[in-house]
Design a protein around this motif. Sequence first.
Motif, PDB file in Angstrom:
ATOM      1  N   ASN A   1       0.857  -1.182   0.000  1.00  0.00           N
ATOM      2  CA  ASN A   1       0.000   0.000   0.000  1.00  0.00           C
ATOM      3  C   ASN A   1       0.891   1.229   0.000  1.00  0.00           C
ATOM      4  OD1 ASN A   1      -2.430  -1.550   0.188  1.00  0.00           O
ATOM      5  ND2 ASN A   1      -1.928  -1.902   2.335  1.00  0.00           N
ATOM      6  N   TYR A   2       0.864   1.973  -1.111  1.00  0.00           N
ATOM      7  CA  TYR A   2       1.825   3.066  -1.255  1.00  0.00           C
ATOM      8  C   TYR A   2       1.383   4.064  -2.307  1.00  0.00           C
ATOM      9  CZ  TYR A   2       3.201  -0.410  -4.772  1.00  0.00           C
ATOM     10  OH  TYR A   2       3.195  -1.332  -5.781  1.00  0.00           O
ATOM     11  N   ASP A   3       2.104   5.175  -2.350  1.00  0.00           N
ATOM     12  CA  ASP A   3       1.998   6.173  -3.411  1.00  0.00           C
ATOM     13  C   ASP A   3       3.254   6.088  -4.265  1.00  0.00           C
ATOM     14  OD1 ASP A   3      -0.400   7.202  -2.480  1.00  0.00           O
ATOM     15  OD2 ASP A   3       0.488   8.985  -1.580  1.00  0.00           O
ATOM     16  N   SER A   4       3.087   6.270  -5.558  1.00  0.00           N
ATOM     17  CA  SER A   4       4.190   6.342  -6.510  1.00  0.00           C
ATOM     18  C   SER A   4       3.926   7.564  -7.380  1.00  0.00           C
ATOM     19  CB  SER A   4       4.224   5.062  -7.353  1.00  0.00           C
ATOM     20  OG  SER A   4       5.232   5.123  -8.339  1.00  0.00           O
ATOM     21  N   GLU A   5       4.916   8.461  -7.505  1.00  0.00           N
ATOM     22  CA  GLU A   5       4.659   9.689  -8.247  1.00  0.00           C
ATOM     23  C   GLU A   5       5.868  10.142  -9.044  1.00  0.00           C
ATOM     24  OE1 GLU A   5       4.604  13.535  -5.896  1.00  0.00           O
ATOM     25  OE2 GLU A   5       4.502  12.072  -4.274  1.00  0.00           O
ATOM     26  N   VAL A   6       5.587  10.979 -10.039  1.00  0.00           N
ATOM     27  CA  VAL A   6       6.635  11.510 -10.900  1.00  0.00           C
ATOM     28  C   VAL A   6       6.137  12.815 -11.519  1.00  0.00           C
ATOM     29  CG1 VAL A   6       5.925  10.271 -12.997  1.00  0.00           C
ATOM     30  CG2 VAL A   6       8.335  10.850 -12.664  1.00  0.00           C
ATOM     31  N   ASP A   7       7.071  13.731 -11.763  1.00  0.00           N
ATOM     32  CA  ASP A   7       6.783  14.928 -12.542  1.00  0.00           C
ATOM     33  C   ASP A   7       7.096  14.615 -13.992  1.00  0.00           C
ATOM     34  OD1 ASP A   7       6.270  16.347 -10.191  1.00  0.00           O
ATOM     35  OD2 ASP A   7       8.325  17.105 -10.067  1.00  0.00           O
ATOM     36  N   GLY A   8       6.397  15.281 -14.905  1.00  0.00           N
ATOM     37  CA  GLY A   8       6.695  15.056 -16.309  1.00  0.00           C
ATOM     38  C   GLY A   8       6.032  16.085 -17.190  1.00  0.00           C
TER      39      GLY A   8
ATOM     40  N   PHE B   1      11.061  11.308  -9.381  1.00  0.00           N
ATOM     41  CA  PHE B   1      10.311  10.136  -8.941  1.00  0.00           C
ATOM     42  C   PHE B   1      10.368  10.031  -7.427  1.00  0.00           C
ATOM     43  CE2 PHE B   1      10.444   5.781  -7.410  1.00  0.00           C
ATOM     44  CZ  PHE B   1       9.199   5.347  -7.825  1.00  0.00           C
ATOM     45  N   ALA B   2       9.253   9.653  -6.828  1.00  0.00           N
ATOM     46  CA  ALA B   2       9.198   9.398  -5.386  1.00  0.00           C
ATOM     47  C   ALA B   2       8.158   8.326  -5.129  1.00  0.00           C
ATOM     48  CB  ALA B   2       8.826  10.668  -4.623  1.00  0.00           C
ATOM     49  N   ALA B   3       8.392   7.526  -4.096  1.00  0.00           N
ATOM     50  CA  ALA B   3       7.428   6.510  -3.673  1.00  0.00           C
ATOM     51  C   ALA B   3       7.539   6.348  -2.164  1.00  0.00           C
ATOM     52  CB  ALA B   3       7.687   5.183  -4.380  1.00  0.00           C
ATOM     53  N   ALA B   4       6.404   6.080  -1.516  1.00  0.00           N
ATOM     54  CA  ALA B   4       6.410   5.908  -0.075  1.00  0.00           C
ATOM     55  C   ALA B   4       5.235   5.059   0.355  1.00  0.00           C
ATOM     56  CB  ALA B   4       6.334   7.271   0.624  1.00  0.00           C
ATOM     57  N   ASP B   5       5.468   4.259   1.392  1.00  0.00           N
ATOM     58  CA  ASP B   5       4.384   3.484   1.985  1.00  0.00           C
ATOM     59  C   ASP B   5       3.353   4.414   2.593  1.00  0.00           C
ATOM     60  OD1 ASP B   5       5.216   0.626   1.727  1.00  0.00           O
ATOM     61  OD2 ASP B   5       6.961   1.343   2.819  1.00  0.00           O
ATOM     62  N   LEU B   6       2.072   3.984   2.579  1.00  0.00           N
ATOM     63  CA  LEU B   6       1.022   4.793   3.182  1.00  0.00           C
ATOM     64  C   LEU B   6       1.090   4.688   4.692  1.00  0.00           C
ATOM     65  CD1 LEU B   6      -1.979   3.960   0.852  1.00  0.00           C
ATOM     66  CD2 LEU B   6      -0.498   5.962   0.834  1.00  0.00           C
TER      67      LEU B   6
END
Length: 169
Positions: free
Chosen positions: A46-53, A164-169
């Motif tokens: 359970n996490y978020d994964s994000e990126v700018d583009g 890029f960034a990702a983190a557990d909820l």
Amino acid sequence: ADNTDLGVDWVEDVGSWSIVSNTLRQSTLASSYFKCRHATALASNNYDSEVDGASDNVANGYGAFGRGATSATNTYYGFLGFGGDAFYIVEITAGVEGVLASGGTCTSGVTYNVRLRCNGSSLTGFVNDVSTVGPVTDTTLTSGAVGVASNNGLETAARWVDNFAAADL
């Protein structure tokens, strides 16, 4: 620095990825999805994964993915991406695209932060920190890696991903 070696933290599962002008680019030109997986697993599923583009062409999309397979041959993942006229959450199983949800509007040439939240069987897409797509329920995607993805090439100064960034909820 410009380099085709992304470092030990990254695995190029599909496509040819490189660092150009401090941004991540994907130079394989084909109408297909490409992914670059972060090699370090998160503590939970359970996490978020994000990126700018940004992209100057709506046919050349980008996004963050979650719950991705760790091999190129078994590729399915949730993908929140810029493309066409909206943002999408897409499931890709054995190379076949299934759009689970879409929403919001996008403009070519504008930088967006896209984030995919995977929480249990719920997938939600955020654009610039606003919930724009979903939530959608999908019980197929239960675990897997995070990373960045593209639809078609991100091969020019106007098509790229970064931060890029990702983190557990």
